[in-house]
Scaffold this active site. Structure first.
Site, PDB file in Angstrom:
ATOM      1  N   ASP A   1     -10.716   5.032  -2.172  1.00 21.43           N
ATOM      2  CA  ASP A   1      -9.608   5.679  -2.875  1.00 21.43           C
ATOM      3  C   ASP A   1     -10.182   6.261  -4.164  1.00 21.43           C
ATOM      4  O   ASP A   1     -11.407   6.281  -4.342  1.00 21.43           O
ATOM      5  CB  ASP A   1      -8.451   4.694  -3.131  1.00 21.43           C
ATOM      6  CG  ASP A   1      -8.814   3.629  -4.157  1.00 21.43           C
ATOM      7  OD1 ASP A   1     -10.012   3.516  -4.512  1.00 21.43           O
ATOM      8  OD2 ASP A   1      -7.909   2.921  -4.626  1.00 21.43           O
TER       9      ASP A   1
ATOM     10  N   GLU B   1       0.829  -1.213   0.000  1.00 20.69           N
ATOM     11  CA  GLU B   1       0.000   0.000   0.000  1.00 20.69           C
ATOM     12  C   GLU B   1       0.863   1.262   0.000  1.00 20.69           C
ATOM     13  O   GLU B   1       0.554   2.234  -0.678  1.00 20.69           O
ATOM     14  CB  GLU B   1      -0.960   0.006   1.196  1.00 20.69           C
ATOM     15  CG  GLU B   1      -2.097  -0.992   1.088  1.00 20.69           C
ATOM     16  CD  GLU B   1      -2.998  -0.761  -0.127  1.00 20.69           C
ATOM     17  OE1 GLU B   1      -3.065   0.370  -0.620  1.00 20.69           O
ATOM     18  OE2 GLU B   1      -3.615  -1.731  -0.588  1.00 20.69           O
TER      19      GLU B   1
ATOM     20  N   TYR C   1      -7.805   5.192   4.395  1.00 22.85           N
ATOM     21  CA  TYR C   1      -7.861   4.255   3.273  1.00 22.85           C
ATOM     22  C   TYR C   1      -6.888   3.087   3.481  1.00 22.85           C
ATOM     23  O   TYR C   1      -7.259   1.910   3.378  1.00 22.85           O
ATOM     24  CB  TYR C   1      -7.541   4.958   1.928  1.00 22.85           C
ATOM     25  CG  TYR C   1      -7.088   3.944   0.919  1.00 22.85           C
ATOM     26  CD1 TYR C   1      -8.012   3.090   0.327  1.00 22.85           C
ATOM     27  CD2 TYR C   1      -5.729   3.757   0.645  1.00 22.85           C
ATOM     28  CE1 TYR C   1      -7.598   2.087  -0.531  1.00 22.85           C
ATOM     29  CE2 TYR C   1      -5.312   2.758  -0.206  1.00 22.85           C
ATOM     30  CZ  TYR C   1      -6.249   1.932  -0.797  1.00 22.85           C
ATOM     31  OH  TYR C   1      -5.836   0.922  -1.621  1.00 22.85           O
TER      32      TYR C   1
END
Ligand code: SF4
Length: 349
Positions: free
Chosen positions: A145, A44, A127
């Site tokens: 997102d 991520e 997120y």
């Protein structure tokens, strides 16, 4: 939470459709082959503002170097920056190292699995926390997102401008309704992002093959091309720099950037004014570089071989341990070309 029954029902329906679509449509990506919260956290961080194909190339070597939060802390921030070389946005690498340190110090080296605790880690926003908690740990945590925002905006025909008042809160409410309806949050959430990346794309949505087409409000209203409306772009900040390049044999003079600010803690040619006799610098080129918020213009000067600058060191520019931004690499390539041309001229005269 939304009070609209039809609206919520559509989102719950979408969770089922996407959960059926994703297993047969998912791309084979390295971080999907073996799932652990640490791998999810690293992926991520890497995927923020770097293309999937580029992250796919770099992911496994990076994980080999830092297989756990403890290994990353023990290797140190400079080693993380060096391995991040060329991926851009180095702040992410520094924040990833800080997150690893917090995991080691506060969580016994084990990545937390719930979104609320994940969100307390440096560099982890709502997120990222939701993505790790749901996709790697199977928790029913919402994610929003850019891809999710676009899919939901079109699915519900929300024509508001990105950034408009109330839009973000509405999106998170929808993401909660969506994931709460899913049997497998990890499949529904990852599938939702995949649908946004592969099918409901910004410029060329492929409604013909979309599993949501049957109940997509934007498609029904003929407004797919209008939703979402373009986001007003803030003007980029102009940053002007002047740097100097100097060689000693095959080594180049490089200095570590300050601990904060642009390109912090990476290795870069020193500022031209740091050379004791800055008037000796000969202009070589202007290099331009765009980041999300900045337009960077760098004037590059060549200084005589062997020039010295306080705090700078002679480094072989191909050393894989050097943390070099893509801009620094561009400048070095120019400097090397100029150096080689100069050497050839000297040899032939
Ligand atoms: S039908 Fe088209 S606009 Fe609607 S979600 Fe699918 S790809 Fe996006």
């Amino acid at each position: 939470m939304s009070t609209s029954g039809g609206h919520d029902d559509r989102l719950a329906w979408a969770a089922g459709e996407i959960s059926r679509w994703f297993p047969t449509s998912a791309r084979d990506l390295p971080w999907r082959r073996v799932r652990t919260p640490w791998r999810a956290l690293v992926s991520e961080f890497m995927l923020q503002q770097t293309q999937v194909s580029r992250v796919a190339e770099r992911f496994e070597p990076f994980l080999e170097a830092f297989p756990s939060p403890l290994a990353m802390v023990e290797a140190g921030e400079d080693a993380v920056l060096a391995k991040w070389s060329g991926m851009g946005y180095y702040r992410r690498a520094r924040m990833l190292h800080a997150a690893a340190a917090a995991i080691v110090e506060q969580h016994g080296g084990v990545v937390p699995e719930d979104a609320a605790t994940l969100e307390t880690l440096p560099g982890v926003g709502r997120y990222t926390a939701g993505a790790i908690a749901s996709i790697a740990c199977g928790q029913s945590s919402p994610i929003v997102d850019g891809n999710v925002d676009r899919v939901f905006a079109r699915l519900t025909a929300d024509g508001s401008t990105p950034g408009a008042k109330g839009r973000e809160a509405r999106r998170w409410e929808e993401a909660e309704v969506y994931v709460a309806a899913a049997d497998c949050p990890e499949v529904a959430n990852e599938g939702l992002m995949e649908l946004g990346a592969l099918v409901c794309q910004p410029k060329a949505p492929q409604c013909l093959i979309c599993p949501l087409a049957r109940r997509c409000c934007a498609l029904e209203a003929g407004k797919v091309g209008e939703i979402p409306p373009p986001k007003p772009r803030p003007k980029k900040k102009l940053v002007e720099m002047q740097v100097g390049v100097a060689w000693s044999g095959k080594k180049l003079l490089l200095a570590r950037r300050p601990d904060s600010g642009l390109f912090a803690k990476t290795m870069f040619p020193p500022e031209a004014e740091a050379f004791p006799s800055s008037a000796e610098g000969r202009p070589l080129a202007e290099v331009r570089h765009q980041t999300t918020h900045r337009d960077v213009r760098v004037q590059v000067f060549v200084f005589p071989d062997g020039s010295k600058v306080s705090g700078a060191e002679w480094k072989h520019p191909d050393d894989p341990e050097l943390a070099l931004t893509s801009l620094a690499s561009k400048i070095i390539a120019l400097a090397r070309q100029n150096h080689e041309d100069g050497s050839e001229e000297a040899a032939s005269s």
